[in-house]
Design a protein around this motif. Structure first.
Motif, PDB file in Angstrom:
ATOM      1  N   LEU A  11       0.828  -1.195   0.000  1.00 57.97           N
ATOM      2  CA  LEU A  11       0.000   0.000   0.000  1.00 57.97           C
ATOM      3  C   LEU A  11       0.867   1.251   0.000  1.00 57.97           C
ATOM      4  O   LEU A  11       1.768   1.388   0.831  1.00 57.97           O
ATOM      5  CB  LEU A  11      -0.916  -0.002   1.224  1.00 57.97           C
ATOM      6  CG  LEU A  11      -1.886   1.161   1.325  1.00 57.97           C
ATOM      7  CD1 LEU A  11      -2.904   1.119   0.186  1.00 57.97           C
ATOM      8  CD2 LEU A  11      -2.590   1.146   2.669  1.00 57.97           C
ATOM      9  N   SER A  13      -0.807   4.549  -0.567  1.00 59.39           N
ATOM     10  CA  SER A  13      -1.646   5.564   0.073  1.00 59.39           C
ATOM     11  C   SER A  13      -3.088   5.086   0.132  1.00 59.39           C
ATOM     12  O   SER A  13      -3.554   4.364  -0.750  1.00 59.39           O
ATOM     13  CB  SER A  13      -1.570   6.908  -0.656  1.00 59.39           C
ATOM     14  OG  SER A  13      -2.266   6.855  -1.882  1.00 59.39           O
ATOM     15  N   MET A  14      -3.759   5.490   1.210  1.00 63.05           N
ATOM     16  CA  MET A  14      -5.192   5.234   1.387  1.00 63.05           C
ATOM     17  C   MET A  14      -5.751   6.473   2.080  1.00 63.05           C
ATOM     18  O   MET A  14      -5.548   6.662   3.285  1.00 63.05           O
ATOM     19  CB  MET A  14      -5.437   3.987   2.229  1.00 63.05           C
ATOM     20  CG  MET A  14      -6.912   3.726   2.496  1.00 63.05           C
ATOM     21  SD  MET A  14      -7.192   2.223   3.473  1.00 63.05           S
ATOM     22  CE  MET A  14      -6.921   0.975   2.217  1.00 63.05           C
ATOM     23  N   SER A  18     -11.573   7.711   2.502  1.00 64.90           N
ATOM     24  CA  SER A  18     -12.107   6.467   1.942  1.00 64.90           C
ATOM     25  C   SER A  18     -12.363   5.417   3.019  1.00 64.90           C
ATOM     26  O   SER A  18     -13.109   4.471   2.789  1.00 64.90           O
ATOM     27  CB  SER A  18     -11.196   5.899   0.855  1.00 64.90           C
ATOM     28  OG  SER A  18      -9.977   5.447   1.407  1.00 64.90           O
ATOM     29  N   ASP A  19     -11.760   5.578   4.205  1.00 67.28           N
ATOM     30  CA  ASP A  19     -11.996   4.643   5.299  1.00 67.28           C
ATOM     31  C   ASP A  19     -11.606   5.328   6.607  1.00 67.28           C
ATOM     32  O   ASP A  19     -10.529   5.903   6.698  1.00 67.28           O
ATOM     33  CB  ASP A  19     -11.178   3.365   5.115  1.00 67.28           C
ATOM     34  CG  ASP A  19     -11.591   2.290   6.091  1.00 67.28           C
ATOM     35  OD1 ASP A  19     -11.089   2.302   7.231  1.00 67.28           O
ATOM     36  OD2 ASP A  19     -12.427   1.451   5.726  1.00 67.28           O
ATOM     37  N   PRO A  22      -7.971   3.503   8.170  1.00 72.51           N
ATOM     38  CA  PRO A  22      -7.225   2.997   7.008  1.00 72.51           C
ATOM     39  C   PRO A  22      -6.109   2.034   7.391  1.00 72.51           C
ATOM     40  O   PRO A  22      -5.607   2.036   8.505  1.00 72.51           O
ATOM     41  CB  PRO A  22      -6.650   4.263   6.374  1.00 72.51           C
ATOM     42  CG  PRO A  22      -6.579   5.251   7.492  1.00 72.51           C
ATOM     43  CD  PRO A  22      -7.703   4.913   8.432  1.00 72.51           C
ATOM     44  N   VAL A  25       0.115   2.922   5.585  1.00 69.28           N
ATOM     45  CA  VAL A  25       0.964   2.969   4.396  1.00 69.28           C
ATOM     46  C   VAL A  25       2.163   2.062   4.621  1.00 69.28           C
ATOM     47  O   VAL A  25       2.725   2.007   5.714  1.00 69.28           O
ATOM     48  CB  VAL A  25       1.410   4.429   4.124  1.00 69.28           C
ATOM     49  CG1 VAL A  25       2.488   4.473   3.055  1.00 69.28           C
ATOM     50  CG2 VAL A  25       0.215   5.272   3.722  1.00 69.28           C
ATOM     51  N   LEU A  54      -9.395  -2.611  -1.382  1.00 71.10           N
ATOM     52  CA  LEU A  54      -8.808  -1.423  -1.985  1.00 71.10           C
ATOM     53  C   LEU A  54      -9.745  -0.927  -3.062  1.00 71.10           C
ATOM     54  O   LEU A  54     -10.397  -1.720  -3.750  1.00 71.10           O
ATOM     55  CB  LEU A  54      -7.459  -1.742  -2.628  1.00 71.10           C
ATOM     56  CG  LEU A  54      -6.280  -2.011  -1.711  1.00 71.10           C
ATOM     57  CD1 LEU A  54      -5.043  -2.340  -2.539  1.00 71.10           C
ATOM     58  CD2 LEU A  54      -6.004  -0.824  -0.811  1.00 71.10           C
ATOM     59  N   ASP A  59      -7.281   4.452  -3.854  1.00 76.19           N
ATOM     60  CA  ASP A  59      -6.080   4.013  -3.141  1.00 76.19           C
ATOM     61  C   ASP A  59      -4.957   3.730  -4.139  1.00 76.19           C
ATOM     62  O   ASP A  59      -5.213   3.346  -5.277  1.00 76.19           O
ATOM     63  CB  ASP A  59      -6.385   2.741  -2.348  1.00 76.19           C
ATOM     64  CG  ASP A  59      -7.593   2.905  -1.435  1.00 76.19           C
ATOM     65  OD1 ASP A  59      -7.671   3.937  -0.735  1.00 76.19           O
ATOM     66  OD2 ASP A  59      -8.456   2.013  -1.426  1.00 76.19           O
ATOM     67  N   THR A  60      -3.718   3.907  -3.695  1.00 75.65           N
ATOM     68  CA  THR A  60      -2.588   3.585  -4.568  1.00 75.65           C
ATOM     69  C   THR A  60      -1.750   2.487  -3.927  1.00 75.65           C
ATOM     70  O   THR A  60      -1.590   2.437  -2.710  1.00 75.65           O
ATOM     71  CB  THR A  60      -1.705   4.809  -4.868  1.00 75.65           C
ATOM     72  OG1 THR A  60      -1.269   5.383  -3.660  1.00 75.65           O
ATOM     73  CG2 THR A  60      -2.467   5.847  -5.678  1.00 75.65           C
ATOM     74  N   PHE A  61      -1.219   1.627  -4.799  1.00 75.88           N
ATOM     75  CA  PHE A  61      -0.455   0.468  -4.344  1.00 75.88           C
ATOM     76  C   PHE A  61       0.459   0.036  -5.464  1.00 75.88           C
ATOM     77  O   PHE A  61       0.326   0.476  -6.609  1.00 75.88           O
ATOM     78  CB  PHE A  61      -1.392  -0.678  -3.955  1.00 75.88           C
ATOM     79  CG  PHE A  61      -2.279  -1.140  -5.076  1.00 75.88           C
ATOM     80  CD1 PHE A  61      -1.882  -2.157  -5.920  1.00 75.88           C
ATOM     81  CD2 PHE A  61      -3.498  -0.520  -5.305  1.00 75.88           C
ATOM     82  CE1 PHE A  61      -2.689  -2.566  -6.978  1.00 75.88           C
ATOM     83  CE2 PHE A  61      -4.312  -0.923  -6.350  1.00 75.88           C
ATOM     84  CZ  PHE A  61      -3.905  -1.948  -7.188  1.00 75.88           C
TER      85      PHE A  61
END
Length: 73
Positions: A11, A13-14, A18-19, A22, A25, A54, A59-61
């Motif tokens: 992960l 970024s979250m 969005s949650d 989270p 990271v 996700l 989100d980015t991963f």
């Protein structure tokens, strides 16, 4: 989406929006399933024993490997 069941991800970024709780990271996990369509989601079995989807548009991963414990797509 270029992710398949069995892929190992990290992960990047979250957004808290969005949650409310989270995943931190840098956490890693294994992709369990991928749902496409109007609300695409990626189900992850996180190594920290949490279960949280996700959202690929939010989100980015990064994919960091692959596990043979989950069937390929």
């Amino acid at each position: 989406m270029d992710v398949c069941p069995g892929d190992r991800i990290k992960l990047l970024s979250m957004p808290r929006e969005s949650d409310p709780d989270p995943i931190p990271v840098g956490s890693t996990g294994t992709v369990i399933s991928v749902t496409e369509g109007l609300l695409p989601q990626i189900q992850i079995a996180w190594d920290c024993h949490r279960s949280l989807f996700l959202l690929p548009d939010v989100d980015t991963f990064e994919v960091i490997g692959h596990s043979d414990l989950v069937a390929d797509c």
